[in-house]
Design a protein around this motif. Structure first.
Motif: not given
Length: 304
Positions: A39-49
């Motif tokens: 969940x956090x890995x996806x949140x980090x990637x989404x934040x960068x995008x």
């Protein structure tokens, strides 16, 4: 044959000159429990995008150095067992033997350099361990900062380390340590380590210019941008200091040493703070992802 396999999104971004931010993978395999790690890995990637850049999570999967992971690869890594924790010393061996490994700060910097990625967001870097005068335990992250031309955005070095000695080694290695928006060096969970930062910058564009100037001058290595944890998420140093001391004593009492020290301490601190340290860790990583995306966006506007 290329040693690096780029995801379609990362390859497209690099080809078009769009900003890209590298991400380590040990936070997925060694830093967070399931299912929160995915969940956090996806949140980090989404934040960068959301902040205008393309994320490039890096890992070695069955011997292949992957820069940018597809979602299925993220899921695989988040659920995998016995994943190696890779640094400069063992990265090539893992690849040669066809094994799977998650990249630390040092290994991520190496892969980012190979792929042509200039900015990397992480939680905190490794450094000089307490008692290093007898154990000689110093993270390879420091030497890598002096070698690989990557700007690393972190909330400082991990607070379980000897921060004054870490700062001294970085100075000796010629690594710029730049505090973002304040004069004091942050200390991971806390906004201040009680140490004045050698440099301060408030503007991502200035950080990008400093990064590019190093290349133009022919200087080796990158720079460390020390980005303090958001105020609402921090655990003050006065509160963390005795907790870290207790965790370190527990590690000594149980004979924990070497590579096992950091994961033990982080788990013990999680227990002693009743989970607050993990919540703070997630908040600071997301905060670093935002700043890294902004620096990367400024970099692509500058002449190479």
């Amino acid at each position: 044959m290329s040693l690096v396999t780029l995801s379609r999104a990362v390859s497209d971004a690099l080809d078009k000159g769009r900003p890209v931010v590298a991400l380590e993978s040990t936070i997925i395999t060694h830093g967070l429990p399931q299912p929160q790690n995915l969940e956090v890995a996806r949140r980090i990637e989404a934040t960068i995008r959301e902040n205008g850049a393309e994320p490039a999570t890096i890992a070695v999967i069955e011997g292949v150095l992957c820069v940018g992971l597809e979602d299925a690869q993220l899921e695989y890594l988040a659920a995998a067992e016995r994943v190696a924790k890779l640094s400069r010393a063992d990265m090539a061996v893992c690849m040669a033997e066809g094994r799977t490994g998650a990249t630390t700060v040092a290994a991520t910097m190496i892969a980012a350099r190979m792929a042509g990625i200039e900015v990397f967001a992480t939680g905190g870097i490794g450094g000089v361990h307490r008692g290093a005068e007898t154990s000689f335990d110093v993270s390879a992250d420091l030497q890598e900062l002096a070698r690989s031309p990557v700007t690393v955005v972190a909330a400082g070095a991990k607070a379980i380390l000897d921060l004054p000695k870490t700062l001294e080694v970085l100075e000796t290695l010629g690594v710029p340590v730049i505090a973002h928006g304040q004069d004091m060096l942050p200390a991971f969970w806390s906004r201040s380590a009680g140490l004045r930062a050698p440099l301060r910058m408030d503007d991502p564009a200035a950080m990008a210019r400093a990064h590019r100037m190093r290349r133009q001058m022919g200087l080796d290595g990158g720079q460390l941008v020390a980005n303090p944890i958001p105020e609402e998420a921090e655990i003050p140093r006065t509160e963390m200091t005795p907790i870290i001391g207790r965790a370190m004593q527990d590690a000594a009492d149980h004979g924990i040493f070497g590579k096992d020290v950091t994961p033990y301490l982080l788990q013990r601190i999680y227990e002693l703070t009743e989970g607050r340290s993990l919540e703070a860790n997630v908040a600071l990583v997301l905060n670093n992802a935002v700043l890294a995306a902004r620096i990367a966006s400024e970099l692509v506007e500058l002449p190479a």
